[in-house]
Design a protein around this motif. Structure first.
Motif, PDB file in Angstrom:
ATOM      1  N   ALA A 121       0.864  -1.183   0.000  1.00  0.00           N
ATOM      2  CA  ALA A 121       0.000   0.000   0.000  1.00  0.00           C
ATOM      3  C   ALA A 121       0.897   1.229   0.000  1.00  0.00           C
ATOM      4  O   ALA A 121       2.022   1.194   0.499  1.00  0.00           O
ATOM      5  CB  ALA A 121      -0.910   0.019   1.223  1.00  0.00           C
ATOM      6  N   ALA A 122       0.398   2.313  -0.590  1.00  0.00           N
ATOM      7  CA  ALA A 122       1.125   3.583  -0.600  1.00  0.00           C
ATOM      8  C   ALA A 122       0.401   4.563   0.309  1.00  0.00           C
ATOM      9  O   ALA A 122      -0.832   4.615   0.329  1.00  0.00           O
ATOM     10  CB  ALA A 122       1.228   4.132  -2.017  1.00  0.00           C
ATOM     11  N   ILE A 123       1.157   5.314   1.078  1.00  0.00           N
ATOM     12  CA  ILE A 123       0.597   6.317   1.994  1.00  0.00           C
ATOM     13  C   ILE A 123       1.146   7.668   1.582  1.00  0.00           C
ATOM     14  O   ILE A 123       2.357   7.868   1.519  1.00  0.00           O
ATOM     15  CB  ILE A 123       0.962   5.993   3.455  1.00  0.00           C
ATOM     16  N   ARG A 124       0.237   8.586   1.311  1.00  0.00           N
ATOM     17  CA  ARG A 124       0.615   9.908   0.796  1.00  0.00           C
ATOM     18  C   ARG A 124       0.035  10.985   1.700  1.00  0.00           C
ATOM     19  O   ARG A 124      -1.176  11.054   1.910  1.00  0.00           O
ATOM     20  CB  ARG A 124       0.098  10.067  -0.633  1.00  0.00           C
ATOM     21  N   SER A 125       0.892  11.845   2.233  1.00  0.00           N
ATOM     22  CA  SER A 125       0.440  12.873   3.169  1.00  0.00           C
ATOM     23  C   SER A 125       0.841  14.258   2.684  1.00  0.00           C
ATOM     24  O   SER A 125       1.888  14.434   2.068  1.00  0.00           O
ATOM     25  CB  SER A 125       1.052  12.619   4.548  1.00  0.00           C
ATOM     26  N   GLN A 126       0.007  15.231   2.999  1.00  0.00           N
ATOM     27  CA  GLN A 126       0.339  16.620   2.699  1.00  0.00           C
ATOM     28  C   GLN A 126       1.197  17.222   3.808  1.00  0.00           C
ATOM     29  O   GLN A 126       1.761  18.290   3.646  1.00  0.00           O
ATOM     30  CB  GLN A 126      -0.954  17.454   2.552  1.00  0.00           C
ATOM     31  N   GLY A 127       1.272  16.518   4.939  1.00  0.00           N
ATOM     32  CA  GLY A 127       2.092  16.992   6.055  1.00  0.00           C
ATOM     33  C   GLY A 127       3.496  16.434   5.971  1.00  0.00           C
ATOM     34  O   GLY A 127       4.127  16.438   4.911  1.00  0.00           O
ATOM     35  N   SER A 128       3.986  15.890   7.087  1.00  0.00           N
ATOM     36  CA  SER A 128       5.345  15.339   7.129  1.00  0.00           C
ATOM     37  C   SER A 128       5.301  13.827   6.937  1.00  0.00           C
ATOM     38  O   SER A 128       4.992  13.078   7.863  1.00  0.00           O
ATOM     39  CB  SER A 128       6.016  15.673   8.464  1.00  0.00           C
ATOM     40  N   ASN A 129       5.597  13.392   5.714  1.00  0.00           N
ATOM     41  CA  ASN A 129       5.680  11.952   5.451  1.00  0.00           C
ATOM     42  C   ASN A 129       6.761  11.302   6.303  1.00  0.00           C
ATOM     43  O   ASN A 129       6.640  10.149   6.701  1.00  0.00           O
ATOM     44  CB  ASN A 129       5.973  11.708   3.965  1.00  0.00           C
ATOM     45  N   ASP A 130       7.828  12.051   6.578  1.00  0.00           N
ATOM     46  CA  ASP A 130       8.934  11.504   7.364  1.00  0.00           C
ATOM     47  C   ASP A 130       8.478  11.139   8.776  1.00  0.00           C
ATOM     48  O   ASP A 130       8.879  10.113   9.330  1.00  0.00           O
ATOM     49  CB  ASP A 130      10.094  12.499   7.436  1.00  0.00           C
ATOM     50  N   TYR A 131       7.634  11.979   9.358  1.00  0.00           N
ATOM     51  CA  TYR A 131       7.126  11.700  10.708  1.00  0.00           C
ATOM     52  C   TYR A 131       6.235  10.465  10.686  1.00  0.00           C
ATOM     53  O   TYR A 131       6.336   9.592  11.548  1.00  0.00           O
ATOM     54  CB  TYR A 131       6.352  12.898  11.266  1.00  0.00           C
ATOM     55  N   ILE A 132       5.357  10.384   9.694  1.00  0.00           N
ATOM     56  CA  ILE A 132       4.471   9.221   9.591  1.00  0.00           C
ATOM     57  C   ILE A 132       5.285   7.949   9.410  1.00  0.00           C
ATOM     58  O   ILE A 132       4.977   6.902   9.992  1.00  0.00           O
ATOM     59  CB  ILE A 132       3.466   9.408   8.423  1.00  0.00           C
ATOM     60  N   LEU A 133       6.363   8.038   8.629  1.00  0.00           N
ATOM     61  CA  LEU A 133       7.234   6.878   8.434  1.00  0.00           C
ATOM     62  C   LEU A 133       7.847   6.450   9.767  1.00  0.00           C
ATOM     63  O   LEU A 133       7.883   5.251  10.081  1.00  0.00           O
ATOM     64  CB  LEU A 133       8.333   7.214   7.428  1.00  0.00           C
ATOM     65  N   CYS A 134       8.338   7.407  10.555  1.00  0.00           N
ATOM     66  CA  CYS A 134       8.901   7.095  11.878  1.00  0.00           C
ATOM     67  C   CYS A 134       7.866   6.385  12.745  1.00  0.00           C
ATOM     68  O   CYS A 134       8.177   5.388  13.424  1.00  0.00           O
ATOM     69  CB  CYS A 134       9.370   8.369  12.583  1.00  0.00           C
ATOM     70  N   PHE A 135       6.640   6.886  12.708  1.00  0.00           N
ATOM     71  CA  PHE A 135       5.584   6.270  13.514  1.00  0.00           C
ATOM     72  C   PHE A 135       5.303   4.843  13.057  1.00  0.00           C
ATOM     73  O   PHE A 135       5.213   3.923  13.872  1.00  0.00           O
ATOM     74  CB  PHE A 135       4.307   7.102  13.431  1.00  0.00           C
ATOM     75  N   SER A 195      -4.530   4.532  14.748  1.00  0.00           N
ATOM     76  CA  SER A 195      -4.433   5.766  15.545  1.00  0.00           C
ATOM     77  C   SER A 195      -2.986   6.230  15.618  1.00  0.00           C
ATOM     78  O   SER A 195      -2.074   5.449  15.892  1.00  0.00           O
ATOM     79  CB  SER A 195      -4.973   5.505  16.954  1.00  0.00           C
ATOM     80  N   ILE A 196      -2.782   7.523  15.359  1.00  0.00           N
ATOM     81  CA  ILE A 196      -1.431   8.078  15.341  1.00  0.00           C
ATOM     82  C   ILE A 196      -1.384   9.368  16.167  1.00  0.00           C
ATOM     83  O   ILE A 196      -2.256  10.234  16.024  1.00  0.00           O
ATOM     84  CB  ILE A 196      -0.978   8.360  13.889  1.00  0.00           C
ATOM     85  N   PRO A 197      -0.418   9.508  17.079  1.00  0.00           N
ATOM     86  CA  PRO A 197      -0.261  10.766  17.823  1.00  0.00           C
ATOM     87  C   PRO A 197       0.298  11.829  16.880  1.00  0.00           C
ATOM     88  O   PRO A 197       1.315  11.599  16.226  1.00  0.00           O
ATOM     89  CB  PRO A 197       0.728  10.409  18.933  1.00  0.00           C
ATOM     90  N   LEU A 198      -0.349  12.975  16.820  1.00  0.00           N
ATOM     91  CA  LEU A 198       0.029  13.973  15.819  1.00  0.00           C
ATOM     92  C   LEU A 198       0.434  15.291  16.467  1.00  0.00           C
ATOM     93  O   LEU A 198      -0.408  16.073  16.910  1.00  0.00           O
ATOM     94  CB  LEU A 198      -1.150  14.204  14.866  1.00  0.00           C
ATOM     95  N   PRO A 199       1.736  15.575  16.510  1.00  0.00           N
ATOM     96  CA  PRO A 199       2.208  16.872  17.004  1.00  0.00           C
ATOM     97  C   PRO A 199       1.951  17.950  15.948  1.00  0.00           C
ATOM     98  O   PRO A 199       1.627  17.645  14.797  1.00  0.00           O
ATOM     99  CB  PRO A 199       3.714  16.654  17.185  1.00  0.00           C
ATOM    100  N   PRO A 200       2.132  19.222  16.308  1.00  0.00           N
ATOM    101  CA  PRO A 200       2.108  20.280  15.294  1.00  0.00           C
ATOM    102  C   PRO A 200       3.156  20.001  14.228  1.00  0.00           C
ATOM    103  O   PRO A 200       4.162  19.336  14.489  1.00  0.00           O
ATOM    104  CB  PRO A 200       2.442  21.547  16.097  1.00  0.00           C
ATOM    105  N   LEU A 201       2.943  20.511  13.019  1.00  0.00           N
ATOM    106  CA  LEU A 201       3.794  20.194  11.879  1.00  0.00           C
ATOM    107  C   LEU A 201       5.266  20.468  12.157  1.00  0.00           C
ATOM    108  O   LEU A 201       6.132  19.667  11.785  1.00  0.00           O
ATOM    109  CB  LEU A 201       3.339  20.985  10.645  1.00  0.00           C
TER     110      LEU A 201
END
Length: 246
Positions: A94-108, A137-143
């Protein structure tokens, strides 16, 4: 790094990112000659960072874009990479595409890989659905904090890569020096040459112990070392066996 936990939110992955589930195209569109887009199907193409193509597809059904997160959704579930180019994804990815920080989502996602693998269902091919991914569910800090966290983990990865590179160089040097010692004319830089070496039989300088007492209670020897306890490249011992247990 000061994190403002009071500003963090709990979000579902589907709320902050687009999830594209892979779909395998007809096998007649596969090729090994580089025609079309790189085609990724599962864990076999996943590496430490970017996937490695072994097949291509001339008529892709589902496409991931550069910088999308790629995640395996069939056993083994949860392994991740970053797409470094436009590519076709099969049903194991599956591919995951974000308008925010993809790097943070990858770390999570990397931090919950084991949890994701436990969510895999199915008797033959364990897997997770798009719904399971979307509801994760993902903890989401400010960008800005997302970027700081991702930068920290990236700096750690860079340090690991440097150490790995140094280890490879040292092993290469070790192998070169070892090869020099077993040449017909032994050399070791300017420290050793065939002029100050004498050829001898191994048996003349060693004792080879071929037998031992298998009754540990009647002998001081209670442990043994087998090939499985010797690391292949540097011969360091990784453990011992118990003679009493065979």
């Amino acid at each position: 790094m000061e994190l403002r936990k009071d500003k963090w939110e709990k979000k579902e992955l589907g709320e902050i990112a687009t999830i594209i589930m892979g779909q395998s195209p007809p096998s007649t569109t596969y090729n090994l000659t580089g025609e079309g887009l790189p085609f990724f199907q599962g864990k076999t193409e996943i590496t430490d960072k970017y996937p490695v193509a072994v097949k291509w597809c001339s008529k892709p059904n589902k496409i991931a874009e550069p910088n999308d997160i790629l995640i395996t959704v069939r056993a083994p579930v949860g392994s991740t990479n970053i797409a470094d180019q436009k590519c076709c994804i099969g049903r194991g990815i599956a591919a995951i595409r974000s308008q925010g920080s993809n790097d943070y989502i990858l770390c999570f996602l990397q931090s919950v890989e084991k949890e994701l693998s436990l969510k895999g269902t199915g008797t033959i091919f364990g897997g997770i659905s798009g719904k399971v991914l979307s509801e994760l569910s993902i903890p989401l800090p400010p960008l800005e904090e997302q970027k700081q966290i991702a930068t920290l983990f990236q700096s750690i990865e860079n340090a690991i890569e440097r150490v790995d590179g140094q280890e490879k160089n040292l092993k290469s040097l070790q192998k070169t020096l070892s090869n020099g010692l077993v040449n017909k004319s032994p050399v070791l830089g300017n420290l050793l040459s065939d002029k100050n070496c004498n050829l001898c039989m191994f048996k003349d300088i060693t004792d080879c112990i071929e037998t031992h007492d298998k009754k540990p209670l009647e002998s001081r020897i209670t442990r043994f070392v087998g090939l499985e306890f010797i690391e292949a490249e540097n011969l360091s011992l990784q453990g011992f066996g118990d003679i009493e247990k065979g």
